[in-house]
Design a protein around this motif. Structure first.
Motif, PDB file in Angstrom:
ATOM      1  N   TYR A   1       1.356   0.931   8.155  1.00  0.00           N
ATOM      2  CA  TYR A   1       2.771   1.357   8.018  1.00  0.00           C
ATOM      3  C   TYR A   1       2.966   1.186  10.025  1.00  0.00           C
TER       4      TYR A   1
ATOM      5  N   ALA B   1       2.732   2.854  -1.978  1.00  0.00           N
ATOM      6  CA  ALA B   1       3.791   1.958  -2.745  1.00  0.00           C
ATOM      7  C   ALA B   1       2.829   0.931  -2.360  1.00  0.00           C
TER       8      ALA B   1
ATOM      9  N   GLU C   1       7.822  -1.967   3.012  1.00  0.00           N
ATOM     10  CA  GLU C   1       7.381  -1.067   3.788  1.00  0.00           C
ATOM     11  C   GLU C   1       7.511  -0.401   5.026  1.00  0.00           C
TER      12      GLU C   1
ATOM     13  N   CYS D   1       3.046   6.622   2.319  1.00  0.00           N
ATOM     14  CA  CYS D   1       3.855   6.373   1.265  1.00  0.00           C
ATOM     15  C   CYS D   1       2.999   5.217   0.688  1.00  0.00           C
TER      16      CYS D   1
ATOM     17  N   HIS E   1      12.816   2.030  -0.847  1.00  0.00           N
ATOM     18  CA  HIS E   1      12.000   1.761  -1.792  1.00  0.00           C
ATOM     19  C   HIS E   1      12.950   1.560  -3.320  1.00  0.00           C
TER      20      HIS E   1
ATOM     21  N   HIS F   1      12.729   7.586   2.739  1.00  0.00           N
ATOM     22  CA  HIS F   1      11.349   6.397   3.024  1.00  0.00           C
ATOM     23  C   HIS F   1      11.650   5.389   1.356  1.00  0.00           C
TER      24      HIS F   1
ATOM     25  N   ALA G   1      11.110   0.545   5.118  1.00  0.00           N
ATOM     26  CA  ALA G   1      11.593   1.735   4.436  1.00  0.00           C
ATOM     27  C   ALA G   1      10.998   2.791   5.767  1.00  0.00           C
TER      28      ALA G   1
HETATM   29 ZN    ZN Z   1       6.523   3.631   1.309  1.00  0.00          ZN
END
Ligand code: ZN
Length: 461
Positions: A315, A443, A264, A441, A242, A238, A267
């Protein structure tokens, strides 16, 4: 005409007279002589650069410049010293303090050089020398090739090999199937112990951070125990996805270049070789699917919800949309889309060019496929920038101090504590994290600043 010929002749003569003297000047060896230039790393504290130089006149100015992938980091540093014909000067680069260099992750490779001036006006720039930031607090095992280097300090060779191979598959998928070209070499460090992992991170890192990537440096730091291999393999893939995408697109063109849901979703899609869904996210997605409470795709263009279950859904849903795009329209089109984003298209422009649909239309194509009612969207009144999401923001926006003069990579810390400290095999479940978002995650969120463009830029956590 005669005047022109005379002028041309004069220029030729003048040129012939100037050229050798210019050449002679540049080839004259500088009276400034460097006996040595060295560096020593003491991670996680910092590194010391030392110069030993002499000249015919007292050396008055010494400045250090440190580069990473061709970009000068921070300022030119001028350590204090007493001018003399021979000087020994050191600069202590701190990984903890922005004003004295700033954080660099282990695995950073770069170059440095010294600029020297003496009282007689002589100037000398030393040739660039290489440096590497190494974490010598642990005994690392390493597996590497030209594209990837995985370092781990707990677990047997099989463990590192498994991580290495999974990471290579994730990388190869992006390179070979989605056409991401010229991927810079990547470094992955696996810290088995949470305290050690945190010592390796920049100051003020979130306590729930479980993995963190530094795309500008091509470095990914992950905290997981060899007992949690399945989680670790997913997380490694993952973060690696990214790191590659951010280095190629997001980090270069800014957050607006690539829709967050696509970043995302891809990923997650690339976490396993068979692109299977992540269990927790899938659960949230299936529940929302049944209730028809999926989040509008456009609301996920720039931010993800801070609410834990909504974030899981974001996600899961992003993954589903990416999977739909690849399954329905093929890898080639997806590769084309990434290429267009890399060249600077906005989210809707890229989709329009490749798929003939904007985000809303793409969402409806997907909704038709999964059998939920289409959204009523107007194709004539499209916002060019995503509207603010309707769910509440995280209460803990990024509080990391922003450096004011340094080119600092936007750190990409990722999965949070629940996954950062997954239960050991056979153990009781991990403690409830203090962060608002679980198991994901990170991000996705938050505000911060980046000075590289001199404007505010979102920093994700
Ligand atoms: Zn992520």
């Amino acid at each position: 005409m005669r005047a022109r010929i005379a002028l041309a002749f004069l220029l030729v003569v003048l040129g012939a007279w100037l050229a050798p003297s210019a050449f002679a000047q540049s080839s004259t060896p500088s009276p400034i002589v460097v006996a040595s230039q060295t560096y020593q790393v003491n991670f996680p504290q910092g590194m010391r650069f030392t110069l030993d130089a002499s000249s015919v006149a007292p050396i008055q100015i010494v400045r250090l410049t440190v580069w990473q992938r061709g970009v000068a980091l921070g300022a030119r540093y001028s350590p204090s010293f007493v001018p003399s014909n021979r000087v020994r000067v050191s600069f202590d680069w701190s990984f903890q303090m922005f004003a004295e260099g700033g954080y660099l992750p282990p695995g950073t490779h770069g170059e440095y050089s010294w600029h020297i001036e003496d009282a007689a006006g002589n100037v000398y720039d030393t040739p660039h020398e290489k440096y590497t930031v190494e974490d010598r607090t642990k005994k690392w095992q390493v597996m590497e090739n030209d594209a990837l280097r995985v370092s781990w300090h707990a677990g047997e060779g099989d463990f590192g090999k498994a991580v290495f191979e999974r990471a290579m598959l994730a990388r190869d998928f992006l390179a070979n199937k989605l056409g991401v070209q010229n991927i810079a070499p990547l470094e992955v460090y696996i810290y088995a112990d949470r305290d050690e992992f945190f010592k390796s991170l920049p100051a003020y890192s979130y306590e729930w951070t479980g993995a963190r990537m530094f795309p500008e440096y091509g470095v990914i730091l992950i905290n997981f125990d060899p007992d949690n291999l399945a989680w670790g393999l997913r997380t490694t893939s993952h973060e690696l996805s990214h790191a590659i995408l951010h280095a190629k697109i997001r980090g270069v063109l800014g957050d607006i270049a690539l829709p967050l849901w696509l970043d995302e979703g891809l990923a997650v899609y690339n976490e396993t070789d068979d692109h299977a869904p992540d269990e927790q996210m899938e659960e949230a997605y299936q529940a929302a699917l049944k209730k028809d409470t999926l989040i509008p795709l456009r609301a996920l263009q720039q931010r993800f919800p801070s609410n834990s279950s909504q974030a899981q859904l974001a996600y899961g849903q992003s993954y589903q949309v990416v999977k739909f795009m690849v399954d329905a329209y093929g890898e080639e089109k997806f590769a084309e889309l990434l290429n267009i984003y890399q060249n600077g298209a906005l989210p809707d422009e890229g989709l329009q060019q490749v798929y003939g649909m904007n985000q809303d239309q793409l969402e409806n194509a997907w909704r038709a496929k999964i059998g939920v009612p289409l959204r009523d969207v107007s194709v004539f009144a499209l916002p060019t920038v995503a509207p603010l999401p309707t769910f509440e923001f995280s209460s803990s926006l990024d509080a990391t101090p922003t450096p004011t003069r340094e080119i600092v990579p936007s750190p990409e810390p990722t999965r949070v504590s629940e996954l950062a400290t997954p239960p050991a095999a056979g153990a009781t479940p991990a403690q409830t994290p203090s962060a608002p978002v679980n198991s994901l995650c990170g991000a996705a969120f938050a505000l911060g600043g980046l000075v590289i463009f001199g404007v505010a830029k979102r920093k994700r956590r």
